[in-house]
Motif scaffolding. Sequence first.
Motif, PDB file in Angstrom:
ATOM      1  N   GLU A 298      38.651  52.427  38.411  1.00  9.40           N
ATOM      2  CA  GLU A 298      37.705  52.410  39.522  1.00  9.40           C
ATOM      3  C   GLU A 298      38.324  51.744  40.741  1.00  9.40           C
ATOM      4  OE1 GLU A 298      33.747  51.156  38.512  1.00  9.40           O
ATOM      5  OE2 GLU A 298      33.924  51.995  36.494  1.00  9.40           O
ATOM      6  N   GLU A 299      37.626  51.924  41.862  1.00 10.46           N
ATOM      7  CA  GLU A 299      38.205  51.512  43.132  1.00 10.46           C
ATOM      8  C   GLU A 299      38.481  50.008  43.217  1.00 10.46           C
ATOM      9  OE1 GLU A 299      36.197  53.227  46.499  1.00 10.46           O
ATOM     10  OE2 GLU A 299      36.936  51.633  47.798  1.00 10.46           O
ATOM     11  N   ASP A 300      37.684  49.207  42.518  1.00 11.45           N
ATOM     12  CA  ASP A 300      37.866  47.759  42.647  1.00 11.45           C
ATOM     13  C   ASP A 300      38.706  47.182  41.506  1.00 11.45           C
ATOM     14  OD1 ASP A 300      35.987  47.995  40.582  1.00 11.45           O
ATOM     15  OD2 ASP A 300      35.081  46.064  41.081  1.00 11.45           O
ATOM     16  N   TRP A 301      39.337  48.040  40.736  1.00 11.27           N
ATOM     17  CA  TRP A 301      40.182  47.535  39.646  1.00 11.27           C
ATOM     18  C   TRP A 301      41.503  46.996  40.203  1.00 11.27           C
ATOM     19  CZ3 TRP A 301      40.212  50.464  34.366  1.00 11.27           C
ATOM     20  CH2 TRP A 301      38.896  50.531  33.869  1.00 11.27           C
ATOM     21  N   GLY A 302      42.017  46.015  39.519  1.00  8.88           N
ATOM     22  CA  GLY A 302      43.341  45.534  39.898  1.00  8.88           C
ATOM     23  C   GLY A 302      43.458  44.044  39.789  1.00  8.88           C
ATOM     24  N   GLU A 303      44.322  43.490  40.644  1.00 13.37           N
ATOM     25  CA  GLU A 303      44.640  42.068  40.523  1.00 13.37           C
ATOM     26  C   GLU A 303      43.704  41.257  41.409  1.00 13.37           C
ATOM     27  OE1 GLU A 303      49.116  41.530  39.755  1.00 13.37           O
ATOM     28  OE2 GLU A 303      48.982  43.081  41.270  1.00 13.37           O
TER      29      GLU A 303
ATOM     30  N   SER B 227      38.641  39.620  34.693  1.00 12.56           N
ATOM     31  CA  SER B 227      38.075  40.973  34.728  1.00 12.56           C
ATOM     32  C   SER B 227      38.982  41.913  35.516  1.00 12.56           C
ATOM     33  CB  SER B 227      36.697  40.930  35.394  1.00 12.56           C
ATOM     34  OG  SER B 227      36.269  42.231  35.726  1.00 12.56           O
ATOM     35  N   VAL B 228      39.113  43.133  35.034  1.00 13.51           N
ATOM     36  CA  VAL B 228      39.901  44.114  35.780  1.00 13.51           C
ATOM     37  C   VAL B 228      39.112  44.608  36.997  1.00 13.51           C
ATOM     38  CG1 VAL B 228      39.177  46.186  34.501  1.00 13.51           C
ATOM     39  CG2 VAL B 228      41.469  46.088  35.483  1.00 13.51           C
ATOM     40  N   SER B 229      37.790  44.478  36.933  1.00 10.71           N
ATOM     41  CA  SER B 229      36.949  44.848  38.075  1.00 10.71           C
ATOM     42  C   SER B 229      36.731  43.625  38.947  1.00 10.71           C
ATOM     43  CB  SER B 229      35.592  45.382  37.592  1.00 10.71           C
ATOM     44  OG  SER B 229      34.636  45.293  38.640  1.00 10.71           O
ATOM     45  N   THR B 230      37.129  43.731  40.207  1.00 13.10           N
ATOM     46  CA  THR B 230      36.981  42.603  41.129  1.00 13.10           C
ATOM     47  C   THR B 230      35.512  42.269  41.361  1.00 13.10           C
ATOM     48  OG1 THR B 230      39.017  43.273  42.219  1.00 13.10           O
ATOM     49  CG2 THR B 230      37.585  41.793  43.443  1.00 13.10           C
ATOM     50  N   VAL B 231      34.696  43.285  41.567  1.00 12.34           N
ATOM     51  CA  VAL B 231      33.288  43.053  41.900  1.00 12.34           C
ATOM     52  C   VAL B 231      32.577  42.353  40.742  1.00 12.34           C
ATOM     53  CG1 VAL B 231      31.083  44.185  42.397  1.00 12.34           C
ATOM     54  CG2 VAL B 231      33.173  44.973  43.534  1.00 12.34           C
TER      55      VAL B 231
ATOM     56  N   SER C  43      43.764  47.323  45.150  1.00 13.69           N
ATOM     57  CA  SER C  43      44.904  46.794  44.410  1.00 13.69           C
ATOM     58  C   SER C  43      45.782  47.941  43.933  1.00 13.69           C
ATOM     59  CB  SER C  43      44.373  45.993  43.227  1.00 13.69           C
ATOM     60  OG  SER C  43      45.399  45.225  42.658  1.00 13.69           O
ATOM     61  N   TRP C  44      46.884  47.540  43.296  1.00 16.33           N
ATOM     62  CA  TRP C  44      47.796  48.478  42.656  1.00 16.33           C
ATOM     63  C   TRP C  44      48.359  49.510  43.653  1.00 16.33           C
ATOM     64  CZ3 TRP C  44      44.161  49.653  37.895  1.00 16.33           C
ATOM     65  CH2 TRP C  44      44.130  48.516  37.070  1.00 16.33           C
TER      66      TRP C  44
ATOM     67  N   ARG D 260      46.848  51.211  45.839  1.00 11.03           N
ATOM     68  CA  ARG D 260      46.003  52.404  46.049  1.00 11.03           C
ATOM     69  C   ARG D 260      45.621  52.555  47.516  1.00 11.03           C
ATOM     70  NH1 ARG D 260      43.223  50.578  41.405  1.00 11.03           N
ATOM     71  NH2 ARG D 260      41.857  49.497  42.840  1.00 11.03           N
TER      72      ARG D 260
ATOM     73  N   ASN E   7      47.328  37.646  45.317  1.00 11.21           N
ATOM     74  CA  ASN E   7      46.427  38.169  44.278  1.00 11.21           C
ATOM     75  C   ASN E   7      45.885  37.018  43.448  1.00 11.21           C
ATOM     76  OD1 ASN E   7      47.012  41.234  44.501  1.00 11.21           O
ATOM     77  ND2 ASN E   7      49.008  40.262  44.505  1.00 11.21           N
TER      78      ASN E   7
ATOM     79  N   THR F 184      43.817  37.474  40.449  1.00 16.78           N
ATOM     80  CA  THR F 184      43.713  37.729  38.994  1.00 16.78           C
ATOM     81  C   THR F 184      44.971  38.500  38.591  1.00 16.78           C
ATOM     82  OG1 THR F 184      42.386  39.700  39.439  1.00 16.78           O
ATOM     83  CG2 THR F 184      41.189  37.708  38.795  1.00 16.78           C
ATOM     84  N   MET F 185      46.090  37.820  38.681  1.00 18.98           N
ATOM     85  CA  MET F 185      47.384  38.502  38.624  1.00 18.98           C
ATOM     86  C   MET F 185      47.697  39.100  37.255  1.00 18.98           C
ATOM     87  SD  MET F 185      49.470  35.009  38.797  1.00 18.98           S
ATOM     88  CE  MET F 185      49.851  33.980  37.378  1.00 18.98           C
ATOM     89  N   GLU F 186      48.433  40.184  37.306  1.00 20.92           N
ATOM     90  CA  GLU F 186      49.013  40.748  36.089  1.00 20.92           C
ATOM     91  C   GLU F 186      50.445  40.236  35.997  1.00 20.92           C
ATOM     92  OE1 GLU F 186      48.151  44.731  37.236  1.00 20.92           O
ATOM     93  OE2 GLU F 186      46.393  44.843  35.952  1.00 20.92           O
TER      94      GLU F 186
END
Lengths: 57, 283
Positions: free
Chosen positions: A52-57, B55-59, B134-135, B137, B252, B254-256
Amino acid sequence: MNTKCPVCDGEVTVEPGTIESEIIQCPDCSARLVVEKIEGSHVSVSEAPKVEEDWGE
Amino acid sequence: MITIGLLHSTIRGDEKLILEAAKKRNVTVKLIDIRRSIYCEENPLNHIDVALERSVSTVKGMYAAYYYESKNIPVVNSTAVAAICEDKFLTSLALMKARVPTIPFGMAFSVVELESLIASIGGYPVVIKPPEGSWGRLLAKINDKDALEAVIEHKDVLGTPSHKAFYVQKYIQKKQGRDIRAFVIDGHTICAIYRHSPHWITNTARGGVASNCTVDSELATICKNASIAVDGGILAMDVVETKDGYIINEINHTMEFKNSEMPTKTSISGYIVDYCLQIAQTQ
């Protein structure tokens, strides 16, 4: 632990140490799967959510 | 005995490394799937001393973090840090305010103003990014006015409201096709990698290849200052090498890191667990 891929119905082996919510991959169709539930020797998986659009770091 | 609550959605390799690091330290970790939780006044909380937001979802991660903070449970990273770092424009403003070198940037809301903005930061090429994301995109390298008009028209017609706030950075030619990802915990740069790519986007999520980067004093200093600018915590900083020295690109919260432990020979996950313990103990 073995289960069926919900996408291609292929055999999916879930390795020991895998935990619920972990992402695994179907060896047959490469679908990304999420481990939903592990109860004893029974494991269930579903197709992992799309990015989804808000996925990531 | 301290218990860390790991707020998660899907479990990635990064979270598994954190679990392993906690196990090595005999630290209890309670896995809390934020998608299967409810957030209301009556909700009985798991007994945890500190929450680690992964969480992988920021929101969703932000809302869960706000909730735990409201219950007086410290969250790593705090919502104050996350609120800045999740938004590239707010991050740039924080760096600018703290006088930390960063890429020339700006925001505008229409093509006409964007043209003035681009002229003021040195002209084309520029990179336009969604303020949140992120990533790598939906980044666009804009080489001229024609491309600018095309991209902005698409964003205006197809985008959500946040895509109509146009965040722009000057395009920086990366030295040897690489940039730096520095892992910074509580202001201390524990390790760093180079991210090499033939593409101008070097994110490892987009195929960038990681190798170890030795942390020199200049890198440690700029990362420390950037950490202070956004209020500290566990951060991954994207740093660009220029002829005038290092400059910060993004931060960032919530870093990977799973692909970075091996080249740096650093247990980033161990540092994360140790920092959580430190936060819990100081509450």
